[in-house]
Design a protein around this motif. Structure first.
Motif, PDB file in Angstrom:
ATOM      1  N   SER A  29       0.816  -1.215   0.000  1.00  0.00           N
ATOM      2  CA  SER A  29       0.000   0.000   0.000  1.00  0.00           C
ATOM      3  C   SER A  29       0.849   1.264   0.000  1.00  0.00           C
ATOM      4  CB  SER A  29      -0.908   0.019   1.228  1.00  0.00           C
ATOM      5  OG  SER A  29      -1.599  -1.185   1.364  1.00  0.00           O
TER       6      SER A  29
ATOM      7  N   ILE B  27      -5.970  -8.482   7.910  1.00  0.00           N
ATOM      8  CA  ILE B  27      -6.315  -9.382   6.810  1.00  0.00           C
ATOM      9  C   ILE B  27      -5.689  -8.817   5.545  1.00  0.00           C
ATOM     10  CG2 ILE B  27      -8.206 -10.320   5.427  1.00  0.00           C
ATOM     11  CD1 ILE B  27      -9.857 -10.278   8.042  1.00  0.00           C
TER      12      ILE B  27
ATOM     13  N   TYR C  68       4.478  -5.103   5.288  1.00  0.00           N
ATOM     14  CA  TYR C  68       4.842  -3.737   5.700  1.00  0.00           C
ATOM     15  C   TYR C  68       3.851  -3.144   6.713  1.00  0.00           C
ATOM     16  CZ  TYR C  68       5.892   1.253   5.337  1.00  0.00           C
ATOM     17  OH  TYR C  68       6.201   2.562   5.623  1.00  0.00           O
TER      18      TYR C  68
ATOM     19  N   ARG D 208      -3.725 -15.014   1.899  1.00  0.00           N
ATOM     20  CA  ARG D 208      -4.236 -16.178   1.167  1.00  0.00           C
ATOM     21  C   ARG D 208      -3.225 -16.762   0.179  1.00  0.00           C
ATOM     22  NH1 ARG D 208      -6.433 -15.067  -3.855  1.00  0.00           N
ATOM     23  NH2 ARG D 208      -7.941 -16.765  -3.740  1.00  0.00           N
TER      24      ARG D 208
ATOM     25  N   ASP E  20      -7.676 -17.603   5.093  1.00  0.00           N
ATOM     26  CA  ASP E  20      -8.702 -16.793   4.445  1.00  0.00           C
ATOM     27  C   ASP E  20      -9.332 -15.846   5.463  1.00  0.00           C
ATOM     28  OD1 ASP E  20     -10.843 -15.749   3.102  1.00  0.00           O
ATOM     29  OD2 ASP E  20     -11.905 -17.658   2.850  1.00  0.00           O
TER      30      ASP E  20
ATOM     31  N   THR F 177      -6.839  -4.977   4.648  1.00  0.00           N
ATOM     32  CA  THR F 177      -6.090  -4.210   3.646  1.00  0.00           C
ATOM     33  C   THR F 177      -6.337  -4.746   2.240  1.00  0.00           C
ATOM     34  OG1 THR F 177      -4.065  -5.493   3.995  1.00  0.00           O
ATOM     35  CG2 THR F 177      -4.315  -3.504   5.316  1.00  0.00           C
TER      36      THR F 177
HETATM   37  N1  SAH Z   1      -1.006  -4.894   3.812  1.00  0.00           N
HETATM   38  C1  SAH Z   1      -0.182  -5.256   2.678  1.00  0.00           C
HETATM   39  C2  SAH Z   1      -0.812  -4.926   1.349  1.00  0.00           C
HETATM   40  C3  SAH Z   1      -2.066  -5.664   1.122  1.00  0.00           C
HETATM   41  S1  SAH Z   1      -2.463  -6.045  -0.555  1.00  0.00           S
HETATM   42  C4  SAH Z   1       1.203  -4.640   2.775  1.00  0.00           C
HETATM   43  O1  SAH Z   1       1.457  -3.872   3.714  1.00  0.00           O
HETATM   44  O2  SAH Z   1       2.053  -4.954   1.929  1.00  0.00           O
HETATM   45  C5  SAH Z   1      -3.841  -7.093  -0.186  1.00  0.00           C
HETATM   46  C6  SAH Z   1      -3.454  -8.473   0.220  1.00  0.00           C
HETATM   47  O3  SAH Z   1      -4.626  -9.113   0.670  1.00  0.00           O
HETATM   48  C7  SAH Z   1      -2.928  -9.323  -0.940  1.00  0.00           C
HETATM   49  O4  SAH Z   1      -1.692  -9.854  -0.620  1.00  0.00           O
HETATM   50  C8  SAH Z   1      -3.998 -10.399  -1.107  1.00  0.00           C
HETATM   51  O5  SAH Z   1      -3.487 -11.645  -1.530  1.00  0.00           O
HETATM   52  C9  SAH Z   1      -4.567 -10.467   0.298  1.00  0.00           C
HETATM   53  N2  SAH Z   1      -5.912 -11.051   0.396  1.00  0.00           N
HETATM   54  C10 SAH Z   1      -6.963 -10.881  -0.459  1.00  0.00           C
HETATM   55  N3  SAH Z   1      -8.046 -11.569  -0.029  1.00  0.00           N
HETATM   56  C11 SAH Z   1      -7.672 -12.183   1.139  1.00  0.00           C
HETATM   57  C12 SAH Z   1      -8.351 -13.065   2.049  1.00  0.00           C
HETATM   58  N4  SAH Z   1      -9.605 -13.459   1.864  1.00  0.00           N
HETATM   59  N5  SAH Z   1      -7.668 -13.508   3.124  1.00  0.00           N
HETATM   60  C13 SAH Z   1      -6.374 -13.142   3.337  1.00  0.00           C
HETATM   61  N6  SAH Z   1      -5.685 -12.326   2.499  1.00  0.00           N
HETATM   62  C14 SAH Z   1      -6.323 -11.851   1.410  1.00  0.00           C
END
Ligand code: SAH
Length: 215
Positions: A62, A85, A91, A108, A134, A151
């Protein structure tokens, strides 16, 4: 910051302040966590630009302002247990871990979860647990959380997730269409129910159900 702080990190702090981040503890956490360790090798020169960047599995790390803003909205304390999540690069979890007691972060994609776990260990962040799983089906035994941060974009916030909040707990999540603009929503658990407030517009990659079949 000191006389030896590199110019790009000075600019990074200035940009966050100019955009309205004022919580000193949040600014300090943003200063402490080396974003260059969370981006792809080829993006290192841009690590302190205020933009999202691509990471493995077609996902993104992000934008720093959004990381700082969401963190500030959570009003973290050292006694808090936090659930994230969407680990991605790890990060946001690293920033949370500087302000909270314990962070559980769920991803996931196995590749991302393993990568983030290794990276966070190497950096010495010991109060973070990275789980492959998940976020739409958070295991019951993880218990309730003081704070929850999502996120990845959700069409709506699942009721089961809100029920995982402790009394007076805060949840923050981007809510809206998966490939458009979402609104950051903050939920506060009150004695009688949940207060909901819409904050700012954001763009996140979508939350998808289930653990990814690909690595
Ligand atoms: N917070 C992260 C950026 C998030 S990008 C950072 O600081 O780098 C969003 C992430 O959510 C992706 O890696 C994606 O694979 C994950 N994601 C999407 N759906 C999800 C779910 N149902 N459970 C867990 N992770 C999930």
């Amino acid at each position: 910051m000191s006389a030896t702080t590199p110019p790009e990190k000075m600019m990074f702090q200035l940009t966050l302040r100019r955009r309205g981040i004022s919580d000193q503890a949040v600014l300090r956490a943003m200063e402490e966590v080396p974003r260059e360790s969370f981006v792809e090798q080829t993006d290192r020169a841009d690590a302190y630009c205020d933009t999202a960047l691509g990471i493995a599995c077609g996902q993104t790390i992000s934008q720093p302002f959004v990381v700082a803003y969401m963190t500030e909205q959570l009003k973290l304390q050292k006694r808090h247990r936090v659930l994230e999540i969407g680990t991605g690069s790890g990060y946001q979890a690293a920033v949370l871990s500087r302000l909270a007691g314990h962070v559980v972060t769920m991803e996931r994609f196995r590749t991302l979860a393993d990568g983030a776990r290794r990276r966070l260990e190497d950096l010495g962040y010991h109060n973070i647990e990275v789980m492959l799983g998940d976020g739409f089906a958070v295991p019951e035994q993880l218990g309730p959380f003081d704070r929850i941060i999502v996120t990845a974009a959700m069409a709506q916030i699942p009721d089961e997730l809100m029920q995982r909040l402790e009394p007076e707990g805060i949840l923050i999540a981007p809510v809206g269409p998966p490939h458009g603009v979402q609104t950051l929503v903050r939920i506060v658990r009150t004695e009688t129910g949940f207060d909901r407030k819409e904050l700012v517009d954001v763009r996140f990659v979508p939350a998808l159900p289930g653990v990814a079949k690909e690595l």
